[in-house]
Design a protein around this motif. Sequence first.
Motif: not given
Length: 295
Positions: A150-162, A278-292
């Motif tokens: 599973m994805l458990t680290s901040m880096q792997s989580y961020q990489d999944s959105y990229r 879709m690109r704009k949507h995923l970019t916004s979600v990834s930023i919000e997820k990283m903040i959370e």
Amino acid sequence: MSDTPLVTQLAGQIVDYIRAEKAAPGTQLVERRLAEHFRVSRSPVRRALTLLEKSGQIGVNARRGGYEVLAEALAVPAVPQAAASDEDETAYLKVAEDRLQGRLPDKVTDSKLARDYGLSGAQLRRVLARIANEGWIERLPGHGWAFLPMLTSMQSYQDSYRFRLTIEPAAILEPGFVLNRPALAACREQQQQLVEGGIWDITNAALFDLNSHLHETIIECSRNIFFIESLKRIDRLRRLMEYKQALDRKYAIVRSREHVVLVDLLLADRREEASAFMRKHLTSVSIEKMIERAR
């Protein structure tokens, strides 16, 4: 044997198709035609139909054999409500939390899980069936269970959105892209229900399932198996982290509105705009997820 994620997802897609087509009660469900429509073999279609018959959403045609549409399958697809705080749900969430926190080893036995979580044999089977269907545990040959990565680290989580930012907008522009209008219309209805208030009652798990189903439905339209399988694998890997770290609902309702806009663009055959959105949507979600995640 528990049904695979493919079968359970296909069952939901068949119900979405029945509703979108406004099929009358008694309409025959032809296995071959469904397999061709969803671009799968007849075996998972057969198992999905069996699952729907057991749940009372379709029935057996006594005269012609096979299955037929029941009125129960024609209701507007409802947003799942918050799960009751029962023992199964509590045990499931406790197993998920312990796995994320590294308190469970990679391999476990039925007896240890039952003892550690105070579960009866029937409760344990239900919890393990749910986890196996979600794709983060599998039975070992002969004895015991093995948790899957599973994805458990901040880096792997961020990489999944990229990675998603790379494949999901591109998939919409694939030359073989063909809209599955019934399935997308059903996804839009579910997202609209979230916008209209369902977002405040739905569980993290159910919200993840609805949102990931929408994104997977879109990418399946690309007919590019590498895009499709890559996104589904990412979704399996990030499932538990999403359960634990879901978007704040005030952000989530904005994302549901965006999902409605995205589907509308696709249904209007405005694919260039849909890809950019879709690109704009995923970019916004990834930023919000990283903040959370950073809180």
